[in-house]
Structure formats: structure tokens, C-alpha cells
Design a protein around this motif. Structure first.
Motif, PDB file in Angstrom:
ATOM      1  N   HIS A  35      12.416  14.173  -7.960  1.00 49.01           N
ATOM      2  CA  HIS A  35      12.100  12.849  -7.423  1.00 49.01           C
ATOM      3  C   HIS A  35      10.648  12.470  -7.731  1.00 49.01           C
ATOM      4  O   HIS A  35      10.188  11.409  -7.318  1.00 49.01           O
ATOM      5  CB  HIS A  35      12.360  12.822  -5.918  1.00 49.01           C
ATOM      6  CG  HIS A  35      11.566  13.849  -5.174  1.00 49.01           C
ATOM      7  ND1 HIS A  35      11.723  15.192  -5.386  1.00 49.01           N
ATOM      8  CD2 HIS A  35      10.598  13.742  -4.232  1.00 49.01           C
ATOM      9  CE1 HIS A  35      10.890  15.862  -4.615  1.00 49.01           C
ATOM     10  NE2 HIS A  35      10.198  15.005  -3.906  1.00 49.01           N
ATOM     11  N   GLU A 239       9.649  11.267   0.759  1.00 48.96           N
ATOM     12  CA  GLU A 239      10.402  12.526   0.833  1.00 48.96           C
ATOM     13  C   GLU A 239      11.352  12.634  -0.370  1.00 48.96           C
ATOM     14  O   GLU A 239      11.495  11.682  -1.124  1.00 48.96           O
ATOM     15  CB  GLU A 239      11.195  12.574   2.151  1.00 48.96           C
ATOM     16  CG  GLU A 239      12.548  11.870   2.140  1.00 48.96           C
ATOM     17  CD  GLU A 239      12.484  10.348   2.010  1.00 48.96           C
ATOM     18  OE1 GLU A 239      11.430   9.793   1.653  1.00 48.96           O
ATOM     19  OE2 GLU A 239      13.518   9.703   2.249  1.00 48.96           O
ATOM     20  N   THR A 240      12.023  13.767  -0.513  1.00 46.05           N
ATOM     21  CA  THR A 240      13.101  13.853  -1.504  1.00 46.05           C
ATOM     22  C   THR A 240      14.249  13.007  -0.970  1.00 46.05           C
ATOM     23  O   THR A 240      14.830  13.344   0.057  1.00 46.05           O
ATOM     24  CB  THR A 240      13.594  15.301  -1.711  1.00 46.05           C
ATOM     25  OG1 THR A 240      12.465  16.163  -1.792  1.00 46.05           O
ATOM     26  CG2 THR A 240      14.411  15.418  -2.979  1.00 46.05           C
ATOM     27  N   PRO A 241      14.575  11.906  -1.627  1.00 46.05           N
ATOM     28  CA  PRO A 241      15.576  11.000  -1.057  1.00 46.05           C
ATOM     29  C   PRO A 241      16.981  11.313  -1.563  1.00 46.05           C
ATOM     30  O   PRO A 241      17.172  12.275  -2.321  1.00 46.05           O
ATOM     31  CB  PRO A 241      15.124   9.651  -1.597  1.00 46.05           C
ATOM     32  CG  PRO A 241      14.644   9.985  -2.981  1.00 46.05           C
ATOM     33  CD  PRO A 241      14.035  11.384  -2.904  1.00 46.05           C
ATOM     34  N   ASN A 242      17.914  10.493  -1.178  1.00 46.36           N
ATOM     35  CA  ASN A 242      19.282  10.573  -1.686  1.00 46.36           C
ATOM     36  C   ASN A 242      19.285   9.913  -3.070  1.00 46.36           C
ATOM     37  O   ASN A 242      19.697   8.762  -3.235  1.00 46.36           O
ATOM     38  CB  ASN A 242      20.216   9.857  -0.708  1.00 46.36           C
ATOM     39  CG  ASN A 242      21.684  10.105  -1.016  1.00 46.36           C
ATOM     40  OD1 ASN A 242      22.034  10.430  -2.153  1.00 46.36           O
ATOM     41  ND2 ASN A 242      22.538   9.945  -0.022  1.00 46.36           N
ATOM     42  N   VAL A 243      18.799  10.665  -4.058  1.00 45.61           N
ATOM     43  CA  VAL A 243      18.606  10.136  -5.421  1.00 45.61           C
ATOM     44  C   VAL A 243      19.919   9.589  -5.980  1.00 45.61           C
ATOM     45  O   VAL A 243      19.962   8.510  -6.579  1.00 45.61           O
ATOM     46  CB  VAL A 243      18.063  11.244  -6.356  1.00 45.61           C
ATOM     47  CG1 VAL A 243      17.895  10.724  -7.775  1.00 45.61           C
ATOM     48  CG2 VAL A 243      16.748  11.797  -5.829  1.00 45.61           C
TER      49      VAL A 243
END
Lengths: 358, 358
Positions: A35, A239-243
Motif C-alpha cells: 500500500h 493504514e493498510t487498507p482494503n486495497v
């Protein structure tokens, strides 16, 4: 995918091109990319640009991603309200936002009308934010555009207008010149798996968050507006998202653009009309909302007479149509039928014909 | 999926059975089912049961789902800390949790050691919660089990112990008898697309949240511990969650159980050892962490000599291996190599052999 068609009010039938885009995403290693990579930045930029084009969102708005629309209620309470918001409540979802504001110990006010009735629209002069729900999914209530305009015209300049667009996007046109913030989730109109909220905010919202913070209040952390903006300015998320969901949303928005928002909205109106007409014609069901201008265009709610929703649902399921039950205390006495962009006119006509044979 | 192997520290290579489970999920209409249906309740129950079995989590723990591990840092700050927490910080991720506690205006304390060095473990007697990071992904630091035990033994009974297990689950054994709360996300060891945080909490955490609320503090709303528990008790979530990710997590946990957590942890140790040995043998890289007991078993970090990470990464990419760059200010001077359950011994041996040919 099974051969059933989900007319449930969300999660619902997936968008017709969803599986193809998912296959492409796997081929492109979307679940594995960082991300913080250029590949992700391109996905973020593509999706936000397509959404802005599809929903006719002015340039000065920012688009942020969260875990759900519930989260956005919290972020609004944390970032955009110092003392009090005013909530127009006529169902479970508009009420939930009010409850969240109270859980954040805000001195918020409420106008609660009995279900299906219009609001008086008397807004406390000192309120900082007015919260309305364009489409109250629980009872199928539509907040008419001209009433949103009236609120905009009579409110103070400093008062923000927040529109819950969870189950009406992109099927109903919203005038973003009247709105300061709106939000939706992807498992309704976009026909995607749940797990992504989309938050649209204008410059006034950013100013308000900075004002609240400068007065010594907490505005949260990784999803505060200044932090979201800092990352979004470089096409990233804190944040690390729902890529994968962000990727799919961009692709579905692009497909919708080929058809055009206006065409989708016209089709929505046609399909909504034939479902409500069927409710009026059939003996065992009435439209729950009596005045047609207040009837939701995306979630038709029928009030049952002499039959339970479980009966209707199980009969329709035999014919491969999955309908929604009533919400909360209406579980057995209402049925809810979604009308999202993925539901074609032909499928909806067939649904109506099938309902008439019950 | 492309023919590259992602050894990036997360998002990373997807678990070998991920695509098959995804296909099954589509066939079973998982993206369309209601999060209030029995089908969803079964998924929730299956996943939490498999996780408890795989991670050897005591019965009295509850498992909750959030949007990310970042969100769990916030929920801990909101629910489990009234005045102050104490943070053992030796990298970017442990520091982020401290920053979040401060953003929530807590009077938290910090022991920050220079990178790669051990902690003195002098904990303020009055702290309510000790936060440690089992695996500090930014620099590849492993918090040894015996030091977690030491903290447990010297802390007060009322002090909660919170373990960041984001990038070590399920590859490193955690003794949940020592821990009150732990959390991870699914794009690391479970090899799934990002967009789901998993929060494990024991009864003491629930009591603390209720205590904080009863003292008049806000503990948040839809994701406060009492609300999460109310829904989890019926195998549900307060909001529409990432249903697909919860489904996939349960299936991957089940596959991991066929192999056994002990076997996964032994394999992890073997693969970690050969990567670090290669770092020691090669001229152009050293293990960043000097003492082997502090070396992460799941994210090996190499300090480069006379070569930049972009050079190493691009040379390895030609050979179909995707490595991670250094974190933050170490971007160009470190490489990071993930070692998750989906990376087989054979793939890791091939990776090591390939590194040696650079």
C-alpha cells in the motif's frame, strides 16, 4: 455464483462485472502489492477520480476510505462536532448515528418522527452539523431533494450538512453544492463485497476538524481528517487498507460511467415505480410509505397483510429470488426489495411478475 | 496470479489455498449474504473456532473483527486505558501505538530504545496497560518469549498486557496465559488481502472497559468492547463487516490446522535461520539485528553495504522474487524479507540461493 438473484438491501447481488474485475485483480497481484507502492497510488487515484466523475463531486472534495459507514459516523462525531449535532431520525440507521454522537458525549439533538412521516425541519440555530439520511434503508424512506435544498437554505453558514448516502449511491443524484459531507458503503449500490466505507468531505470539514483539535479536543488518530488528508494528498491511506475493495470500486465506477449516472438514475426510477405499483396492485402487500415522494427509490418496503415475510421470502426463494425481511421489529411484517444498478430492468420485471403469482 | 513470489512483509504472497477458497466463496454467494443471516453466523463461528484452535487461545477469550490493526490500537486506547499505558518502543509500529494513545489524550509513558537494542523492562508501577510488539516489522526485532514472561511476572495484577502480534501470527507461539489482549491483521501470516483486523481480548479487558464507561468516560460506540461482545455472543458483528475476509480467514486457518501450528512454527524457524545465515555469509548485507535471539522469525531485515535496496530489489525482481525495501528512513539501506507460512521451505531455499548469485 449461484443462480439466485439477491434483491436484499445490502449485502446484495454483486455488480455484473465484479467477478471479471476480481479475476483481473488476482492476475495483477492486487492482494499482494504494497500500500506504499506506486501501483497502489495509481489504484487510489483511479478510484477517487472515477467516483468524482460518476457522482459529480466538486474538485474541492476529498474522498477517504474507512472500514465501514459505521466508522464514518464515528469519524464525523470525532472530527466535525465540538458540542452538538442535530439528527433527523425516522428509522434505525438515522437513529444509530444519533446514538454514536451521544456515545461520544456530544450534546446532540434529535427530531424523531414516527416512521414514514415527513420532518418539520425546525433546526436548532446553534447546531454545528445537521445529519440526514437520504435513504433510510430500514423503512424505505426517501429524503426528497427539494427538502435537502430547504435545509441548506435555512441553515447557518457555519452549520455543516451531512448526508447518509449509504444505500442511494449512485442511484439517486445528490447535489454536492448543498452538502459538506456524505458517505456510503460499497455493498449496496456498487454491488461489491462489504468491508469498505467511502467518506466525502469538503474544505469546511477540514477546517472544522483543525478548529476542534486546536481547542484541545481529541479528533482521533489515524483516521482523523488531517491524517487522512495528509495521506490522500499522495494517493495513500494511513493504514493498510482494503486495497482489493478500492481497486474493485474504481473498476465498477468506470463501468457505471460507460452507462452514465443519469441513465442509472432513470432506470432506478423506472424499476422503483414498477415495484411500488405491484405493491399497490397486490392484495397481500401495501407500500409502507404512503406518499410517493417519500418512497425510497433503492429499497422498496412493503407492509404485509395476512402473510409473514418468512412465507413470502421462502416462496420467492424457490423461484430463485432472494428478498430482504423487514428491519428490526418489522422483521415479519415487512419485506424489503433492493433496486440497485446491478438489478436489470428485465430482472426487476420478472421479479414483479413472479410476486404477482404468489 | 503472476509468476512472481512476494517476500514483502505484508501485504505479501497470498496463502496457497486462497484462490480456491475465494472461488468457493463466490459459488456460495458469500459476498451477497446478509450479515444478520444464519449463514453468516456459521461463518463467524467457524472462523473464531478455527482461530482459537490454531492459536491455542483459551476459551475465555473473545475474538472480534475490525477494519485494521490500526483500528485496534484505537479501540485499546478507548476501552482499556483510563489514564496511562506504558509502551515499549523500538521501531515505527510500536511508536505508532504510543502516538495513538497520546492522540486520545492519555498520559501514556514510553521506553524507547535505540533500534535493535533490548529493553530494560522497568515498568511504571501505576500503568494500566503495557504495550509490546512481539515482532517489530519495521526493523525485524523479535521480542523473546522469556522476556514476555518476565514482564508478566513483575507487573501488577491489575495491569493489562497487550501484545502486537500483527506480523508474527501464527508463525510464533504466544502464551495467552500471560496476555490480556493481542491483535493481528490478515495480510501478513495468513496471506489474505488486507482489510481485516483481528482482536483477541480476555475477561479482564471487558471488565476494564465497563469500569472506564461507568466512570463517565467515552469508550467509543459500535466497536466498544461491550457492543462487540453483545454481537459476538450471537456470532455477529455490530456493523456490516468484511464478510468475505472473515470467511477466507476461517478456511485458511483450517488449512493451517491440517499442518499444525507447531509444524508451521518449526518451519518458520528453519526458514528464518537460513535467511539470516545468508545475510551473515554474503559480503553486501549483514543482519540488522545483531543478537540472534532478537532477530524476527517472520521478517528478516538486512543492512546493506555498498548497494541500495532499489538495486537489490530490481535484480531480484528480474528473477521473480519481490522483496521489501527498508522502512521509513531505512528505505534504501535495508531490505526486508518476509517469512510467512505460505512461503515454502523450497521457495525460501531458492530465494537464498538466488540472493547468493547477485
Amino acid at each position: 455464483m449461484s443462480n439466485q438473484i439477491y434483491f436484499t438491501p445490502g449485502p446484495a447481488q454483486t455488480f455484473y462485472s465484479f467477478e471479471q474485475h476480481l479475476k483481473n485483480a488476482l492476475r495483477e497481484d492486487v492482494p499482494s502489492i504494497s500500500h506504499r507502492s506506486i501501483e497502489f497510488q495509481k489504484i487510489f487515484q483511479f478510484t477517487t477520480e472515477k467516483l468524482k466523475e460518476l457522482l459529480n463531486i466538486p474538485e474541492q472534495f476529498n474522498i477517504y476510505f474507512t472500514g465501514s459507514a459505521n466508522e464514518i459516523w464515528e469519524r464525523i462525531a470525532q472530527n466535525l462536532i465540538i458540542n452538538s449535532s442535530h439528527h433527523l431520525v425516522n428509522g434505525s440507521f438515522s437513529k444509530k448515528f444519533y446514538d454514536i454522537a451521544k456515545a461520544y458525549q456530544l450534546d446532540s439533538t434529535i427530531e424523531e418522527v414516527s416512521l414514514g412521516n415527513p420532518f418539520s425541519l425546525s433546526i436548532p440555530i446553534e447546531t454545528e452539523l445537521i445529519a440526514l439520511t437520504q435513504n433510510e434503508t430500514s423503512i424505505g424512506f426517501n429524503f426528497p431533494e427539494n427538502e435537502i435544498s430547504s435545509i441548506f437554505e435555512c441553515k447557518n453558514d457555519h452549520t455543516l450538512l451531512a448526508v447518509d448516502a449509504v444505500s442511494c449511491t449512485p442511484s439517486v443524484n445528490l447535489d454536492f453544492n448543498l452538502i459538506d459531507t456524505a458517505y456510503f458503503s460499497v455493498q449496496k449500490g456498487f454491488g461489491l463485497p462489504a468491508g469498505l466505507g467511502v467518506w466525502l468531505v469538503n474544505e469546511k470539514c477540514h477546517e472544522k476538524a483543525i478548529q476542534k483539535q486546536s481547542l484541545g479536543h481529541s479528533i482521533g488518530s489515524y483516521h482523523s481528517l488531517p491524517t487522512l488528508k495528509k495521506f490522500a494528498d499522495k494517493h495513500q491511506t494511513p493504514e493498510t487498507p482494503n486495497v482489493l475493495a478500492i481497486y474493485l470500486l474504481g473498476k465498477v465506477a468506470q463501468d457505471m460511467l460507460y452507462r452514465g449516472a443519469k441513465q442509472i438514475q432513470n432506470d432506478t426510477l423506472y424499476k422503483s415505480t414498477i415495484i411500488h405499483q405491484a405493491f399497490e396492485e397486490m392484495d397481500w402487500v401495501d407500500p409502507f410509505i404512503k406518499q410517493s415522494k417519500y418512497r425510497s427509490r433503492t429499497v422498496a418496503v412493503g407492509e404485509l397483510k395476512g402473510i409473514s415475510s418468512s412465507d413470502v421470502i421462502s416462496k420467492m426463494k424457490e423461484k430463485k429470488f432472494v428478498l430482504g425481511s423487514g428491519y428490526g421489529s418489522f422483521k415479519e411484517s415487512h419485506i424489503r426489495i433492493a433496486n440497485f444498478p446491478t438489478h436489470s430492468k428485465e430482472q426487476t420485471e420478472l421479479l414483479v411478475d413472479t410476486l404477482k403469482t404468489l
